[in-house]
Design a protein around this motif. Structure first.
Motif, PDB file in Angstrom:
ATOM      1  N   GLY A  98      -4.365  10.611   1.033  1.00 13.67           N
ATOM      2  CA  GLY A  98      -5.477  10.456   0.264  1.00 13.67           C
ATOM      3  C   GLY A  98      -6.025   9.011   0.444  1.00 13.67           C
ATOM      4  N   ALA A  99      -6.752   8.666  -0.866  1.00 18.87           N
ATOM      5  CA  ALA A  99      -7.254   7.254  -0.899  1.00 18.87           C
ATOM      6  C   ALA A  99      -6.013   6.100  -1.129  1.00 18.87           C
ATOM      7  N   ASP A 100      -6.551   5.131  -0.379  1.00 19.89           N
ATOM      8  CA  ASP A 100      -5.676   3.985  -0.526  1.00 19.89           C
ATOM      9  C   ASP A 100      -5.316   3.577  -2.021  1.00 19.89           C
ATOM     10  N   ALA A 101      -4.281   3.415  -2.230  1.00 20.32           N
ATOM     11  CA  ALA A 101      -3.502   2.561  -3.554  1.00 20.32           C
ATOM     12  C   ALA A 101      -2.415   1.707  -3.149  1.00 20.32           C
ATOM     13  N   HIS A 126       0.738  -1.260  -0.023  1.00 19.11           N
ATOM     14  CA  HIS A 126       0.045   0.007  -0.180  1.00 19.11           C
ATOM     15  C   HIS A 126       0.956   1.256  -0.089  1.00 19.11           C
TER      16      HIS A 126
END
Length: 230
Positions: free
Chosen positions: A148-151, A143
């Protein structure tokens, strides 16, 4: 290296006197696991009902009781000075190998992971290997350390957990690579974690499906080795 040769520990007594200097049983009984925290489901960590040492291996006896599926997340203690203030299992980079197997148990999974000491996620990233439902294939995931958003990057194998495997993570500045039985599954250089992390052998359920009430079996850890940069 830990090979659990110091002796057996009965169910519910791990780590006990034989292993308490090198291990913690992890989250206390009744702590919700990942699915329990997110959805409020009936799944959680119960080391007193799950963990033992048998025949030279750390054993997870995974099953459900009273509608609750139970896992455990033991943690090795690795004294060093990566963290400030120091903590018993803080690591910055290194190589981590486990030899393990499991019975095929749909709905239970491993997510043996390096988690940021800061607790700030996803900003400081996460490294998971070996990961996967215990009735499916083994994979690794990184990860990205970013706000911000998990990617994440995911690296699949073609292997199940029903045979013995050696899963190795190599974490170096700017790079994470996964190996299964000596074969590389791939590497990422995208926003690799760069802050101290700690290793948790998180074994849980209900991601995304929960195990059937009658599902039960064992995960066995034969040995674990860690090489940490000086």
């Amino acid at each position: 290296m830990e090979d659990f040769s110091a002796g057996d520990v009965p169910l519910g007594a791990f780590p006990g006197p034989l292993y308490q200097e090198r291990w913690s049983a992890g989250y206390k009984d009744g702590t919700p696991d990942t699915a329990g925290q997110v959805s409020g489901g009936k799944s959680g960590y119960y080391p007193s009902k799950v963990l033992s040492v048998q025949n030279g291996a750390l054993d997870w006896f995974l099953r459900s009781e009273n509608g609750i599926s139970m896992g455990a997340a033991p943690t090795p203690k690795i004294p060093n000075s990566s963290a400030n203030p120091p903590r018993a299992n803080s690591l910055l980079y290194g190589r981590y190998s486990v030899r393990y197997r499991a019975d095929p148990m749909p709905g239970f999974k491993t997510a043996w992971l390096l988690w940021p000491d800061s607790g700030i996620w996803p900003r400081d990233g996460e490294i998971d290997f070996p990961e996967g439902d215990l009735a499916k294939i083994i994979y690794g995931a990184v990860h990205f350390a970013r706000s911000g958003a998990d990617a994440f990057d995911k690296f699949d194998s073609d292997q199940s957990v029903s045979s013995w495997h050696v899963a190795t993570t190599e974490w170096s500045p700017g790079r994470v690579e996964f190996f299964l039985d000596g074969r590389s599954l791939g590497a990422t250089t995208t926003d690799a974690p760069s802050t101290p992390m700690h290793f948790i052998l998180q074994t849980e359920s209900c991601l995304p499906i929960c195990p059937a009430p009658e599902t039960q079996g064992h995960v066995s850890l034969d040995w674990i080795s860690m090489w940490v940069p000086a």
